[in-house]
Design a protein around this motif. Structure first.
Motif, short mmCIF file in Angstrom:
data_model
loop_
_atom_site.label_atom_id
_atom_site.label_comp_id
_atom_site.label_asym_id
_atom_site.label_seq_id
_atom_site.Cartn_x
_atom_site.Cartn_y
_atom_site.Cartn_z
N LEU A 585 32.08 7.98 29.62
CA LEU A 585 32.78 9.23 29.39
C LEU A 585 32.64 10.26 30.50
CD1 LEU A 585 31.99 9.71 25.58
CD2 LEU A 585 34.10 8.87 26.61
N CYS A 586 31.56 10.21 31.30
CA CYS A 586 31.29 11.33 32.22
C CYS A 586 32.41 11.51 33.25
CB CYS A 586 29.93 11.17 32.88
SG CYS A 586 29.75 9.74 33.93
N GLN A 587 32.84 10.41 33.90
CA GLN A 587 33.88 10.55 34.91
C GLN A 587 35.22 10.91 34.28
OE1 GLN A 587 33.33 10.78 37.93
NE2 GLN A 587 31.74 9.39 38.66
N VAL A 588 35.51 10.33 33.11
CA VAL A 588 36.77 10.62 32.43
C VAL A 588 36.81 12.08 31.99
CG1 VAL A 588 38.19 10.08 30.42
CG2 VAL A 588 37.09 8.24 31.72
N ALA A 589 35.69 12.56 31.43
CA ALA A 589 35.62 13.97 31.00
C ALA A 589 35.82 14.89 32.19
CB ALA A 589 34.27 14.24 30.33
N PHE A 590 35.18 14.57 33.29
CA PHE A 590 35.35 15.37 34.51
C PHE A 590 36.81 15.38 34.95
CE2 PHE A 590 35.86 14.07 39.04
CZ PHE A 590 35.91 15.34 39.59
N GLY A 591 37.44 14.20 34.96
CA GLY A 591 38.83 14.10 35.41
C GLY A 591 39.80 14.86 34.53
N LEU A 592 39.59 14.79 33.19
CA LEU A 592 40.51 15.46 32.27
C LEU A 592 40.34 16.97 32.30
CD1 LEU A 592 40.35 13.03 29.20
CD2 LEU A 592 42.18 13.26 30.89
N ILE A 632 54.72 23.55 29.12
CA ILE A 632 55.29 22.22 29.35
C ILE A 632 54.73 21.62 30.64
CG2 ILE A 632 57.44 20.99 29.90
CD1 ILE A 632 58.88 22.90 28.01
N ILE A 633 54.65 22.44 31.68
CA ILE A 633 54.09 21.97 32.96
C ILE A 633 52.66 21.50 32.78
CG2 ILE A 633 53.39 22.70 35.28
CD1 ILE A 633 55.79 24.61 35.27
N ILE A 634 51.86 22.31 32.07
CA ILE A 634 50.46 21.95 31.85
C ILE A 634 50.36 20.66 31.04
CG2 ILE A 634 48.32 22.66 30.69
CD1 ILE A 634 49.13 25.57 31.33
N SER A 635 51.19 20.53 30.02
CA SER A 635 51.13 19.35 29.14
C SER A 635 51.48 18.08 29.91
CB SER A 635 52.09 19.54 27.96
OG SER A 635 51.72 20.65 27.19
N ILE A 636 52.54 18.15 30.73
CA ILE A 636 52.95 16.97 31.48
C ILE A 636 51.88 16.55 32.48
CG2 ILE A 636 54.63 16.11 33.19
CD1 ILE A 636 56.75 17.80 31.78
N CYS A 637 51.37 17.51 33.23
CA CYS A 637 50.34 17.20 34.24
C CYS A 637 49.08 16.64 33.60
CB CYS A 637 50.00 18.46 35.04
SG CYS A 637 51.36 19.07 36.07
N PHE A 638 48.67 17.23 32.46
CA PHE A 638 47.48 16.75 31.77
C PHE A 638 47.72 15.36 31.18
CE2 PHE A 638 44.90 16.34 27.91
CZ PHE A 638 43.63 16.52 28.44
N LEU A 639 48.92 15.14 30.64
CA LEU A 639 49.23 13.85 30.01
C LEU A 639 49.19 12.72 31.04
CD1 LEU A 639 50.11 12.29 27.49
CD2 LEU A 639 52.49 12.79 28.10
N GLN A 641 47.32 12.54 33.73
CA GLN A 641 45.92 12.24 34.00
C GLN A 641 45.29 11.50 32.83
OE1 GLN A 641 43.92 11.73 36.33
NE2 GLN A 641 42.59 13.47 36.75
N PHE A 642 45.66 11.88 31.62
CA PHE A 642 45.14 11.21 30.42
C PHE A 642 45.55 9.74 30.40
CE2 PHE A 642 45.67 9.85 25.99
CZ PHE A 642 44.39 10.08 25.50
N LEU A 643 46.81 9.46 30.69
CA LEU A 643 47.28 8.08 30.71
C LEU A 643 46.59 7.28 31.81
CD1 LEU A 643 51.12 8.63 30.16
CD2 LEU A 643 49.45 7.77 28.50
N LEU A 644 46.38 7.90 32.96
CA LEU A 644 45.69 7.24 34.07
C LEU A 644 44.27 6.87 33.67
CD1 LEU A 644 46.15 6.45 37.08
CD2 LEU A 644 45.18 8.67 37.68
N CYS A 645 43.58 7.78 33.01
CA CYS A 645 42.20 7.51 32.58
C CYS A 645 42.15 6.44 31.49
CB CYS A 645 41.55 8.80 32.07
SG CYS A 645 41.23 10.01 33.37
N MET A 646 43.13 6.43 30.60
CA MET A 646 43.15 5.42 29.54
C MET A 646 43.35 4.02 30.12
SD MET A 646 42.41 6.83 26.71
CE MET A 646 41.34 7.90 27.67
N MET A 682 42.14 8.63 39.88
CA MET A 682 41.90 9.84 39.09
C MET A 682 41.61 11.04 40.00
SD MET A 682 39.04 11.80 38.09
CE MET A 682 37.64 10.70 38.04
N LEU A 683 40.72 10.81 40.98
CA LEU A 683 40.37 11.89 41.90
C LEU A 683 41.55 12.25 42.80
CD1 LEU A 683 37.81 13.55 42.41
CD2 LEU A 683 37.25 11.99 44.28
N GLY A 684 42.31 11.22 43.20
CA GLY A 684 43.48 11.47 44.04
C GLY A 684 44.55 12.27 43.32
N TYR A 685 44.69 12.03 42.00
CA TYR A 685 45.67 12.79 41.22
C TYR A 685 45.29 14.27 41.19
CZ TYR A 685 48.61 14.27 37.31
OH TYR A 685 49.52 14.93 36.53
#
Length: 792
Positions: A585-592, A632-639, A641-646, A682-685
């Motif tokens: 979880l640590c890297q994923v939590a950091f990325g999200l 909407i911008i925040i949701s798309i950008c966050f989503l 990264q979320f999909l990338l981490c999953m 993840m870091l590149g995103y």
């Protein structure tokens, strides 16, 4: 000198030690030394001669390689004797079995190159002479790192790696198994002494100790074996690194047999690690369990059939074929032994009709050709260079003198130009080429000596050592396949032997813990830092009706201030024992968390631009300036990264790793990122989001002061990107817990960059310059003219 001669339009010379020793006579320096008599014929080296012959045959039959030109050769038996290597070289250059310096008997026939010699010291002497005339010299076994000096040896090349790589590899192999009390043994020539010095330096640099360092004296018939074995017997060191050639190490093994030394773990250099000289029953108790580096193996097509076709009736190398026959079939030819003389043991008579196909030994074993394959490769290197020289006009690849050489009348230095540029495909699929030092890429097999069902020794590949591999991946080793010489080194993976090899002791464990001063400092800094954005959030909520808070998008600022404490606190997940759940979880939590944070800044940047461009009543952009667009911008950008981490977690999730290779005697417990591609994606995103924010903010930095948020975003993103670029560079050189500490420092630094650049100036105005936090002050700033070039 004994030789094989096969005529050709272009000649190739070869110096091979078909005998590996000589008779020793005391030298008084009062009379001429006696003639050198060669001893110990070695059919493993005779196999190398056969590889030379088959390679020349292949080239002459191939219409695509120097067609209409016949490649011939001269091959001499050097007996591993310096004088014979020197004499053989002059005979190659002179031709017709003569040795006349600066004179060539073979008129209108060019000598293309010299293959050999076998020993590094001999190769150095010959390279000094051949380099004067720029004759290409390609050694198949000389590995001394001194020969990498192209200023001193401008025409020397080799199809084996330099000892500079091997010595480091042997030291790393010793440290890999956590052997801390090591003996060193080396032959007294350039190969042995230069190689063992690097091994010693690397071992001591890593904190291990050298129990003894002894020298095999080549000038003595017994090689100083009694003294060496006595030192080995008296020492408590079990692991001994041996840098030697087979013939020079043989007397030491004989003496170990006499003194019954069977509890030593031998670590072999490539000079003897794959030799067949010791594979019989005699030394099995001494050599069982030996481990070492061997030259990479290769395959020669149809070579076994070619070896078995060798026969006395062919006439090519008839003298050596008789020796091969007597050695393999344990017999004597009539003319070689006077049968009327009383003999202690009966001798079988060689008939000459024996079949090599009926036997199976190291002579016709072609499963792992090493030195033999290097001879074969050297011949093809010369042929490829000749082909490139011949096709000079077609390819436009001119020599430095800007003219194409004549294949029927070229000079050595003209061919040398093309040898430097050769690239050929090996049977392993790798390319062989020469670097600026004349060295090929360094790849070794790791071999372990095991007992065969017949009770003889066999050498089994258990791994590889590749210099070109990515950092930390040099060794590929199957430790479960290794058979050990002694139980004293059979410690479990989390233990290592004490200095006396009498018991196993627990290895130290290293990770970034809260008890560690570094870990405690970073954890405390994270907690205290997280309170700062909380304080700023309370300040913004309290002054939410003031113009400066309203003008800087109150809702997005609050969301950003809610994310920033999480950014600081996510670094705590990296401190402490790397449990599987924590690693997951640590890297994923950091990325999200950081994706949400940077998405807020991107949304703020876009909203600043839209707010300015939508000031006209008739503008169609007025609808886009609503708060809904920013969410909407925040949701798309966050989503994204979320999909990338999953995907990362599902394909190759991070996990706990116990690293025993980086530091001897220390187990580094760390989180393996699982997929390197997943982590850097993840870091590149994050870097992509920050870069877009930076570019948009930079282009809109000239907007009126009411909307000067763009200036602060520009500085914050510049600082953010600088921190993570620095982390990327620093992480390449850090090891163990310091990699984790580096990432935590990057998290804290980038978080502080956002807090300082985005909010400190606003807090200063709210707390200390309330007169500036008024509608009147903001309207004054609004009246300033705007230049169009700043908002394009």
């Amino acid at each position: 000198m004994e030789r094989i001669f096969q005529a050709g339009d272009i000649m190739l010379g070869a110096l091979l030690p078909l005998h590996i020793d000589k008779e020793y006579h005391p030298v008084s320096f009062r009379e001429r030394p006696p003639h050198i008599n060669c001893t110990t014929f070695n059919f493993e080296n005779f196999q190398q001669l056969q590889a030379l012959i088959i390679a020349v045959e292949e080239i002459n039959k191939n219409p695509n390689i120097i067609p209409n030109i016949t490649l011939g050769f001269q091959a001499y038996d050097s007996c591993n004797v310096l004088q014979k290597d020197l004499e053989g070289m002059f005979q190659i250059l002179t031709g017709h079995g003569e040795a006349i310096p600066n004179y060539q008997c073979l008129k209108n026939i060019s000598v293309a190159a010299v293959i050999g010699p076998y020993v590094s010291t001999h190769a150095i002497l010959l390279a000094n002479i051949l380099g004067v005339y720029r004759y290409p010299q390609i050694s198949h076994f000389a590995t001394s790192r001194l020969l990498s000096n192209q200023v001193m040896f401008p025409s020397f090349f080799r199809t084996v790696p330099s000892d500079a790589f091997q010595s480091e590899g042997l030291a790393k192999l010793v440290l890999f198994f956590s052997w801390t009390w090591v003996g060193l043994l080396a032959v007294d020539n350039d190969y042995g002494q230069q190689g063992i010095q690097v091994v010693k330096q690397e071992i001591e640099k890593a904190g291990a100790c050298v129990a003894f360092s002894e020298t095999i004296l080549m000038s003595l018939p017994d090689r100083n074996a009694k003294h060496i074995v006595k030192v080995m017997k008296d020492s408590t060191a079990t692991a001994i690194v041996v840098f030697s050639l087979p013939a020079d190490f043989l007397p030491v093994l004989e003496e170990m047999l006499v003194q019954n030394i069977t509890t030593k773990m031998l670590v072999a250099s490539e000079g003897w690690s794959t030799s067949t000289l010791f594979i019989g029953h005699k030394f099995k108790d001494i050599l069982y369990g030996t481990i070492g580096l061997g030259l990479q193996s290769g395959i020669i097509p149809e070579f076994r059939g070619f070896l078995n076709k060798a026969h006395l009736s062919t006439g090519l190398g008839n003298y050596w074929l008789k020796l091969l026959w007597e050695d393999i079939f344990t017999c004597k030819f009539l003319e070689e032994k006077n049968l009327t003389t009383p003999m202690e043991k009966p001798v079988n008579i060689c008939t000459g009709i024996e079949s090599l196909e009926s036997i199976s030994n190291s002579y016709n074993d072609v499963s792992s050709l090493r030195t033999t394959y290097n001879v074969y490769t050297a011949v093809h290197v010369v042929a490829k260079a000749l082909e490139d020289l011949k096709n000079c006009c077609e390819t436009g690849d001119l020599c430095p003198h800007r003219r194409c050489p004549d294949i029927w009348n070229f000079t050595p230095w003209q061919l040398l130009y093309y040898v430097r540029k050769v690239r050929i495909k090996l049977s392993s699929g790798r390319d062989l080429f020469f670097d600026q030092n004349g060295d090929p890429p360094a790849v070794y097999d790791i071999v372990n000596w095991k007992l065969s069902p017949e009770g003889t020794i066999k050498q089994v590949k258990v791994g590889s050592y590749d210099i070109a591999a990515s950092f930390g991946q040099f060794f590929t080793l199957n430790t479960s396949a290794i058979m050990w010489a002694t139980e004293d080194h059979k410690c479990s993976w989390d233990e290592w032997p004490n200095l006396q090899n009498s018991r196993c002791i627990q290895k130290g464990i290293e990770y970034l813990s809260y008890e560690d001063p570094l870990g405690a400092t970073l954890a405390a800094t994270s907690i205290l830092s997280s309170l700062v954005p909380v304080f700023i959030l309370r300040l913004f909520i309290k002054h939410r009706t003031t113009p400066i808070v309203k003008a800087n998008n109150y809702s997005l600022s609050c969301l950003l201030l809610f994310c920033l404490p999480l950014c600081f606190l996510c670094s705590l997940a990296f401190v402490g024992f790397p449990q599987p759940e924590k690693c997951l979880l640590c890297q994923v939590a950091f990325g999200l968390v950081f994706a949400l944070c940077v998405s807020c800044i991107l949304a703020k940047t876009i909203m600043v631009v839209l707010a300015f461009m939508a000031t006209k009543p008739v503008s169609k952009l007025r609808r886009l300036a609503s708060p809904l667009v920013s969410y909407i911008i925040i949701s798309i950008c966050f989503l994204l990264q979320f999909l990338l981490c999953m995907v990362w977690l599902l394909k190759a999730p991070p996990h706990t790793e116990y690293n025993t290779e980086t530091k001897p005697g220390i187990i580094i417990v760390q989180c393996n990122n699982g997929s390197t591609v997943g982590f850097w994606s993840m870091l590149g995103y994050l870097g992509l989001l920050a870069t877009i924010s930076f570019i948009v903010a930079f282009l809109s930095r000239g907007l009126p002061d009411t909307f000067n948020e763009a200036k602060y975003i520009t500085f914050s993103m510049l600082a953010f990107l600088s921190v993570w670029v620095s982390f990327t560079l620093a992480s390449l050189s850090a090891q163990g817990k310091y990699i984790v500490a580096t990432e935590i420092f990057a998290i804290l630094s980038s978080s502080w960059a956002l807090v300082i650049c985005m909010f400190v100036s606003k807090c200063y105005i709210i707390l200390f310059k309330p007169q500036m936090n008024s509608r009147k002050s903001l309207i004054k700033k609004d009246c300033k003219p705007v230049r169009a070039k700043h908002i394009m």
